[in-house]
Design a protein around this motif. Sequence first.
Motif, PDB file in Angstrom:
ATOM      1  N   GLU A 202       0.839  -1.187   0.000  1.00 45.54           N
ATOM      2  CA  GLU A 202       0.000   0.000   0.000  1.00 45.54           C
ATOM      3  C   GLU A 202       0.880   1.244   0.000  1.00 45.54           C
ATOM      4  OE1 GLU A 202      -2.991  -0.138   3.012  1.00 45.54           O
ATOM      5  OE2 GLU A 202      -3.718  -2.112   2.404  1.00 45.54           O
ATOM      6  N   ASP A 203       0.353   2.310  -0.586  1.00 44.91           N
ATOM      7  CA  ASP A 203       1.147   3.528  -0.795  1.00 44.91           C
ATOM      8  C   ASP A 203       1.771   4.076   0.481  1.00 44.91           C
ATOM      9  OD1 ASP A 203       0.705   3.546  -3.509  1.00 44.91           O
ATOM     10  OD2 ASP A 203      -0.966   4.953  -3.432  1.00 44.91           O
ATOM     11  N   ASP A 204       1.077   3.956   1.604  1.00 38.27           N
ATOM     12  CA  ASP A 204       1.565   4.599   2.822  1.00 38.27           C
ATOM     13  C   ASP A 204       2.787   3.914   3.440  1.00 38.27           C
ATOM     14  OD1 ASP A 204       0.167   2.362   3.567  1.00 38.27           O
ATOM     15  OD2 ASP A 204      -0.860   3.301   5.250  1.00 38.27           O
ATOM     16  N   VAL A 205       3.161   2.732   2.941  1.00 35.78           N
ATOM     17  CA  VAL A 205       4.343   2.047   3.488  1.00 35.78           C
ATOM     18  C   VAL A 205       5.416   1.823   2.429  1.00 35.78           C
ATOM     19  CG1 VAL A 205       3.045   0.890   5.308  1.00 35.78           C
ATOM     20  CG2 VAL A 205       3.358  -0.262   3.097  1.00 35.78           C
ATOM     21  N   VAL A 206       5.232   2.386   1.227  1.00 30.24           N
ATOM     22  CA  VAL A 206       6.183   2.108   0.148  1.00 30.24           C
ATOM     23  C   VAL A 206       7.576   2.648   0.462  1.00 30.24           C
ATOM     24  CG1 VAL A 206       5.574   4.178  -1.187  1.00 30.24           C
ATOM     25  CG2 VAL A 206       6.566   2.189  -2.347  1.00 30.24           C
ATOM     26  N   ASP A 207       7.668   3.825   1.083  1.00 25.04           N
ATOM     27  CA  ASP A 207       8.984   4.381   1.413  1.00 25.04           C
ATOM     28  C   ASP A 207       9.722   3.497   2.415  1.00 25.04           C
ATOM     29  OD1 ASP A 207       8.569   6.510  -0.279  1.00 25.04           O
ATOM     30  OD2 ASP A 207       7.855   7.861   1.287  1.00 25.04           O
ATOM     31  N   LYS A 208       8.983   3.014   3.405  1.00 24.71           N
ATOM     32  CA  LYS A 208       9.573   2.148   4.423  1.00 24.71           C
ATOM     33  C   LYS A 208      10.008   0.823   3.807  1.00 24.71           C
ATOM     34  CE  LYS A 208       8.566   0.386   9.071  1.00 24.71           C
ATOM     35  NZ  LYS A 208       7.505   0.265  10.123  1.00 24.71           N
ATOM     36  N   ALA A 209       9.191   0.301   2.902  1.00 27.86           N
ATOM     37  CA  ALA A 209       9.516  -0.971   2.237  1.00 27.86           C
ATOM     38  C   ALA A 209      10.736  -0.802   1.336  1.00 27.86           C
ATOM     39  CB  ALA A 209       8.324  -1.461   1.423  1.00 27.86           C
ATOM     40  N   PHE A 210      10.814   0.317   0.633  1.00 28.29           N
ATOM     41  CA  PHE A 210      11.957   0.572  -0.239  1.00 28.29           C
ATOM     42  C   PHE A 210      13.249   0.634   0.565  1.00 28.29           C
ATOM     43  CE2 PHE A 210      14.941   3.553  -2.185  1.00 28.29           C
ATOM     44  CZ  PHE A 210      15.113   2.985  -3.453  1.00 28.29           C
ATOM     45  N   SER A 211      13.212   1.326   1.702  1.00 27.98           N
ATOM     46  CA  SER A 211      14.397   1.437   2.556  1.00 27.98           C
ATOM     47  C   SER A 211      14.828   0.077   3.074  1.00 27.98           C
ATOM     48  CB  SER A 211      14.109   2.380   3.727  1.00 27.98           C
ATOM     49  OG  SER A 211      13.852   3.702   3.270  1.00 27.98           O
ATOM     50  N   ALA A 212      13.846  -0.777   3.420  1.00 26.02           N
ATOM     51  CA  ALA A 212      14.158  -2.111   3.925  1.00 26.02           C
ATOM     52  C   ALA A 212      14.854  -2.954   2.861  1.00 26.02           C
ATOM     53  CB  ALA A 212      12.889  -2.793   4.416  1.00 26.02           C
ATOM     54  N   ILE A 213      14.337  -2.916   1.634  1.00 22.07           N
ATOM     55  CA  ILE A 213      14.932  -3.689   0.540  1.00 22.07           C
ATOM     56  C   ILE A 213      16.319  -3.144   0.211  1.00 22.07           C
ATOM     57  CG2 ILE A 213      14.709  -4.317  -1.882  1.00 22.07           C
ATOM     58  CD1 ILE A 213      12.758  -5.758  -0.061  1.00 22.07           C
ATOM     59  N   LYS A 214      16.444  -1.824   0.150  1.00 25.38           N
ATOM     60  CA  LYS A 214      17.735  -1.220  -0.152  1.00 25.38           C
ATOM     61  C   LYS A 214      18.775  -1.584   0.911  1.00 25.38           C
ATOM     62  CE  LYS A 214      19.868   3.188  -1.418  1.00 25.38           C
ATOM     63  NZ  LYS A 214      19.658   4.657  -1.554  1.00 25.38           N
ATOM     64  N   GLY A 215      18.315  -1.712   2.159  1.00 26.08           N
ATOM     65  CA  GLY A 215      19.211  -2.095   3.239  1.00 26.08           C
ATOM     66  C   GLY A 215      19.820  -3.465   3.034  1.00 26.08           C
ATOM     67  N   LEU A 216      19.082  -4.371   2.402  1.00 24.03           N
ATOM     68  CA  LEU A 216      19.619  -5.702   2.111  1.00 24.03           C
ATOM     69  C   LEU A 216      20.770  -5.615   1.113  1.00 24.03           C
ATOM     70  CD1 LEU A 216      16.409  -7.896   1.724  1.00 24.03           C
ATOM     71  CD2 LEU A 216      18.129  -8.084   3.509  1.00 24.03           C
TER      72      LEU A 216
END
Length: 218
Positions: A202-216
Amino acid sequence: MRTIATCVEEILVSQPFLEDALTRNILNYSALSEELRDPISKMLRKPVKSGAIMMALRRYSPPKEMGNKVKLNKVLENLGDITVRSDLSDYTYKNSSSLVQAHLKTLEIIKDDPHIFYTFTRGVHESNILITTGLTKHIEENYKTEICTSVQDHLSAITIGLPKENTKIAGLYYQFFKRLAWEGIALYEVVSTTNEFTILVEDDVVDKAFSAIKGLKN
């Protein structure tokens, strides 16, 4: 025959987060032993001492796939581009003999525009369509005779490019799911091809999800 050691292994294997924390030495063995005393006593049908459980925890050896992370870490370091697409809508329809015809009509509309985001996934009993929200009117028109079971707007897709050797690495997808779960991010949908992996949130968590994936990747 069950032993304390086999019970410990059974519990750890069924709880990947717990096993991961144990292999990283970030767990309090004494506290965990106390926590596991009742379930292991029930499994063995007799009382057990926390000291014996602690000994089994310290002797626990994770599977080789968990212990040797060299190949996995190399793949994560070599992840390709991470692309975010927003303004997406998701439709789910019951499978029917005419559903593919509706899919073909949609392909005819979008075939000349490479910038349109569109996926069609057919399961055993239902099919899923993910498309740029601006084109939902075409979906609703082309699929108007089909049975729609759910519609969701305000979605974003994060697509990760995977190295070619990704199909030979055990536990790769688990790393994505684990990281997102640790961050409390619920996945609305998952789509993958051989060398691409896309998660829908959902749009409201996309930034948080992107940061999590980038962290990997880092």
